[in-house]
Design an enzyme around this catalytic site. Structure first.
Site, PDB file in Angstrom:
ATOM      1  N   HIS B 122       0.871  -1.173   0.000  1.00  0.00           N
ATOM      2  CA  HIS B 122       0.000   0.000   0.000  1.00  0.00           C
ATOM      3  C   HIS B 122       0.912   1.228   0.000  1.00  0.00           C
ATOM      4  O   HIS B 122       2.014   1.185   0.534  1.00  0.00           O
ATOM      5  CB  HIS B 122      -0.833  -0.044   1.291  1.00  0.00           C
ATOM      6  CG  HIS B 122      -1.916   0.983   1.386  1.00  0.00           C
ATOM      7  ND1 HIS B 122      -1.658   2.283   1.717  1.00  0.00           N
ATOM      8  CD2 HIS B 122      -3.261   0.889   1.216  1.00  0.00           C
ATOM      9  CE1 HIS B 122      -2.806   2.952   1.745  1.00  0.00           C
ATOM     10  NE2 HIS B 122      -3.788   2.134   1.452  1.00  0.00           N
ATOM     11  N   ASP B 200       3.398  -4.267   7.965  1.00  0.00           N
ATOM     12  CA  ASP B 200       2.137  -3.534   7.856  1.00  0.00           C
ATOM     13  C   ASP B 200       1.005  -4.540   8.020  1.00  0.00           C
ATOM     14  O   ASP B 200       0.695  -5.302   7.106  1.00  0.00           O
ATOM     15  CB  ASP B 200       2.068  -2.837   6.494  1.00  0.00           C
ATOM     16  CG  ASP B 200       0.728  -2.149   6.263  1.00  0.00           C
ATOM     17  OD1 ASP B 200      -0.128  -2.184   7.169  1.00  0.00           O
ATOM     18  OD2 ASP B 200       0.539  -1.591   5.171  1.00  0.00           O
ATOM     19  N   GLN B 203      -4.306  -4.908   7.022  1.00  0.00           N
ATOM     20  CA  GLN B 203      -5.333  -5.814   6.502  1.00  0.00           C
ATOM     21  C   GLN B 203      -5.402  -7.100   7.313  1.00  0.00           C
ATOM     22  O   GLN B 203      -6.466  -7.680   7.486  1.00  0.00           O
ATOM     23  CB  GLN B 203      -5.034  -6.163   5.032  1.00  0.00           C
ATOM     24  CG  GLN B 203      -5.211  -5.013   4.073  1.00  0.00           C
ATOM     25  CD  GLN B 203      -6.652  -4.531   4.003  1.00  0.00           C
ATOM     26  OE1 GLN B 203      -7.595  -5.313   4.167  1.00  0.00           O
ATOM     27  NE2 GLN B 203      -6.824  -3.248   3.777  1.00  0.00           N
ATOM     28  N   LYS B 226     -10.123  -0.718  10.519  1.00  0.00           N
ATOM     29  CA  LYS B 226     -10.338  -1.952   9.752  1.00  0.00           C
ATOM     30  C   LYS B 226     -10.634  -3.105  10.718  1.00  0.00           C
ATOM     31  O   LYS B 226     -10.828  -4.235  10.308  1.00  0.00           O
ATOM     32  CB  LYS B 226      -9.096  -2.283   8.929  1.00  0.00           C
ATOM     33  CG  LYS B 226      -8.614  -1.067   8.162  1.00  0.00           C
ATOM     34  CD  LYS B 226      -8.200  -1.338   6.758  1.00  0.00           C
ATOM     35  CE  LYS B 226      -7.471  -0.121   6.241  1.00  0.00           C
ATOM     36  NZ  LYS B 226      -7.800   0.215   4.892  1.00  0.00           N
ATOM     37  N   CYS B 363      -4.773   2.488  -3.703  1.00  0.00           N
ATOM     38  CA  CYS B 363      -3.528   2.959  -3.063  1.00  0.00           C
ATOM     39  C   CYS B 363      -2.385   1.967  -3.263  1.00  0.00           C
ATOM     40  O   CYS B 363      -1.521   1.814  -2.393  1.00  0.00           O
ATOM     41  CB  CYS B 363      -3.715   3.254  -1.577  1.00  0.00           C
ATOM     42  SG  CYS B 363      -4.798   4.635  -1.283  1.00  0.00           S
TER      43      CYS B 363
END
Lengths: 225, 405
Positions: B122, B200, B203, B226, B363
């Protein structure tokens, strides 16, 4: 709720009447919205201040393609100045002022999609107002009689100014004693006027005089070899 | 007794909305999961009965102090960190990554170095590192993907095995393809060569049980929204010994030990990295979201997988569709495109059917460039989705194809 994709808009989205490339275009511009991949090219042949032929290529969403085809329909055959005015009104009002002709009313309710329809308007406007960009392309095809560099990159062109009925090009020569001082400006004048079909005036000046610093960096390297 | 899907749906007030004349079919949880009522209530209660900040001595402020400390502890437990002070609150994963890049990254790359990211990242885990590499004259390498859009693990390992990588910034799972990366294995490989790894988890955090200690990630970041939490709150986890010696990112209130006219002494982590007034309601909302997610029955997650399978079967039957998400054990999301229909047209027409999907570059421009397309459409599932949502999507795509082609 009415669909944003009403029949008129969808019909324009599939309308390919003016979809073509014009290698002899006098006016041309392209742009891409890198965020979504929409891309638009507008090409015009303007003779005697009138759009006599136009072509476009649009790729991307239906809104973008519809807006491109719709605009082509609206400005085909117009005097260049009227076409420019029409497009400027469109851009200012985000659509035609006559709401009965506003096929994009539903789109502008949806701000995230407005750019899809305005991209072609800006491209057509750029094409019709930036005569100088096309002129630059032409000037780049004309070479100094004694040097392997085109006259634009050599820095001989001081100004390209659109006028009411054509274009004025102010240029210089590498020296007032240049052997082709008499004939060369005429050659430039002919190249531009024949290609663009517009009144072209070439004004020669030696103020300021040309120096090598006016050439592009690449041209200077070539010259110093 | 375990709740049913319908009972879980009822916890989300947004689901009741009528959108463009249709019931809402929300298929965009990978962008933002809807907020359940308990999370809304927790934040409302904070504002109604308290609304003070951290660190004061009066009753209301000490309640807030306690609430923030408890939330930090809840985050630690949720991701299985060793200590509470390894958890820094930020306004989201983007700020977490910028914080780490500008403190830890800048410190490690003082004399230049080598940053590696992947083609899947991303922008939030791509641009800060690209910038930092430029500013520190460091080498910047993008680990490639294979032709099918999945990460080229062998190529990444080869890059790590050169032994000259200072920092690897890598996603735990792709927001565009849904691929879940075997990061434990990659972290182990990186550590063999003394490469630090920033993960990261934006998600992954809501779909994959998380254990940062077992992963041995040096830093792990995610956002609250999220995870069924509010927007504007996120987490930067880092190993205590790595946080310990870092300079502050922003300076000001709350992050100091003492301030004198000559010099300021900075507070210990995590406070050193939390300058200014915290997003208290966001922190309380995040705590509530973690409680909500932790209490969800396991079938909720199995349910998402079932929906994924159902959606793949339904979408696959549409002519010309190009499914970008690999048919593997992915996040519950599916990205797709059509050769002659722009994803934005699909997205707008779906919306006219009350179906919320994501379209565009998501993104992840570097990834889409590698995949050779400027935009895709993506559907993603949350615990509230049912096959009805997918059926509505299919109906809208069928309509879109009918009018657009």
């Amino acid at each position: 709720m009415d669909s944003l994709y009403h029949d008129t808009l969808l019909a324009y989205g599939k309308n390919t009447i003016h979809e073509r490339g014009l290698p002899d275009a006098t006016h041309r511009a392209s742009d891409v919205n890198t965020l979504c991949g929409d891309s638009v090219t507008f090409e015009f042949i303007v003779k005697n201040k009138q759009i006599i032929y136009l072509g476009h290529k649009a790729a991307g969403c239906v809104l973008c393609r519809a807006s491109t085809a719709w605009l082509a329909d609206k400005i085909n055959g117009l005097a260049k100045i009227d076409a420019i005015k029409f497009i400027e009104t469109l851009i200012t009002n985000v659509g035609p002022t006559d709401s009965t002709d506003h096929i994009f009313l539903s789109v502008i309710q949806n701000p995230t999609r407005t750019k899809c329809i305005t991209l072609p308007w800006h491209v057509a406007h750029n094409a019709l107002t930036q005569d100088s960009a096309v002129v630059t392309e032409i000037l780049r095809t004309i070479y100094d009689p004694e040097l392997p560099i085109n006259i634009y990159d050599l820095g001989l062109i001081y100004d390209i100014a659109p006028t009411d009925d054509g274009i004025n090009i102010t240029m210089t020569l590498t020296s007032p004693n240049c052997p082709v001082a008499e004939t060369f400006p005429n050659q430039v004048q002919r190249a531009v006027s024949e290609r663009l079909g517009i009144t072209t005036k070439v004004i020669v000046t030696f103020d300021p005089p040309w120096t090598i610093e006016r050439a592009t960096a690449d041209a200077r390297i070539l010259l110093q070899r | 007794m375990q709740p049913t899907i319908d009972q879980i749906k009822d916890i989300f007030p947004q689901i009741q909305r009528i959108v463009n004349g249709h019931p809402l079919h929300y298929l965009d949880s990978a962008a933002t999961a809807l907020t359940p009522q308990p999370v809304i209530d927790a934040m409302t209660t904070y504002y109604q009965s308290n609304s003070t900040t951290y660190g004061g001595i009066h009753t209301l402020s000490s309640e807030t102090t306690k609430a923030v400390d408890e939330a930090r502890h809840a985050v630690r437990t949720f991701i299985n960190a060793r200590r509470d002070d390894e958890i820094v609150f930020t306004k989201g994963a983007t700020e977490s990554i910028n914080l780490i890049a500008n403190t830890f990254g800048r410190e490690k790359l003082k004399n230049g170095g080598h940053i590696v990211v992947t083609q899947l990242e991303h922008h939030a885990n791509f641009v800060p590192w690209q910038q930092l590499a430029r500013e520190t004259n460091s080498k910047f390498t993008v680990a490639p993907i294979l032709q099918d859009g999945t990460l080229d693990i062998a190529a990444l390992k080869n890059i790590l095995d050169t032994g000259d990588v200072t920092i690897l910034a890598i996603t735990h799972a792709s927001n565009t393809t849904g691929e879940i990366i075997a990061i434990k294995e990659i972290i182990r490989r990186a550590h063999k060569h003394n490469t630090f790894v920033i993960v990261d988890g934006t998600q992954a955090v809501v779909h994959i049980p998380l254990d940062v200690e077992s992963l041995d990630a040096d830093f792990y970041v995610f956002s609250g929204h999220k995870l069924y939490g509010p927007t504007g709150i996120g987490v930067a986890y880092g190993k205590r010994e790595l946080w310990a010696d870092l300079p502050p990112y922003q300076t000001g209130g709350k992050m100091i030990a003492s301030v004198a006219t000559e010099q300021t002494t900075f507070a210990k982590p995590p406070y050193r990295f939390e300058a200014g007034t915290l997003n208290i309601a966001g922190i309380i909302g995040l705590h509530s979201a973690i409680t909500f997610v932790t209490k969800l029955p396991t079938f909720s997650f199995e349910h998402e997988r079932t929906l994924l399978k159902y959606a793949r079967e339904k979408l696959q039957s549409i002519q010309e569709i190009n499914l970008i998400t690999p048919n593997a054990d992915t996040l519950p999301l599916l990205s797709f495109s059509f050769p002659n229909i722009h994803p934005h047209d699909i997205g707008t027409i779906a919306s006219e059917y009350g179906v919320a999907i994501r379209t565009g570059h998501l993104c992840t421009e570097p990834l889409l460039q590698a995949l050779g397309t400027p935009a895709v459409a993506r559907i993603s599932f949350g615990v509230y989705n049912t096959t009805d949502d997918i059926d509505a999507l299919i109906e809208s795509i069928t309509h879109a194809r009918r009018i657009l082609l």
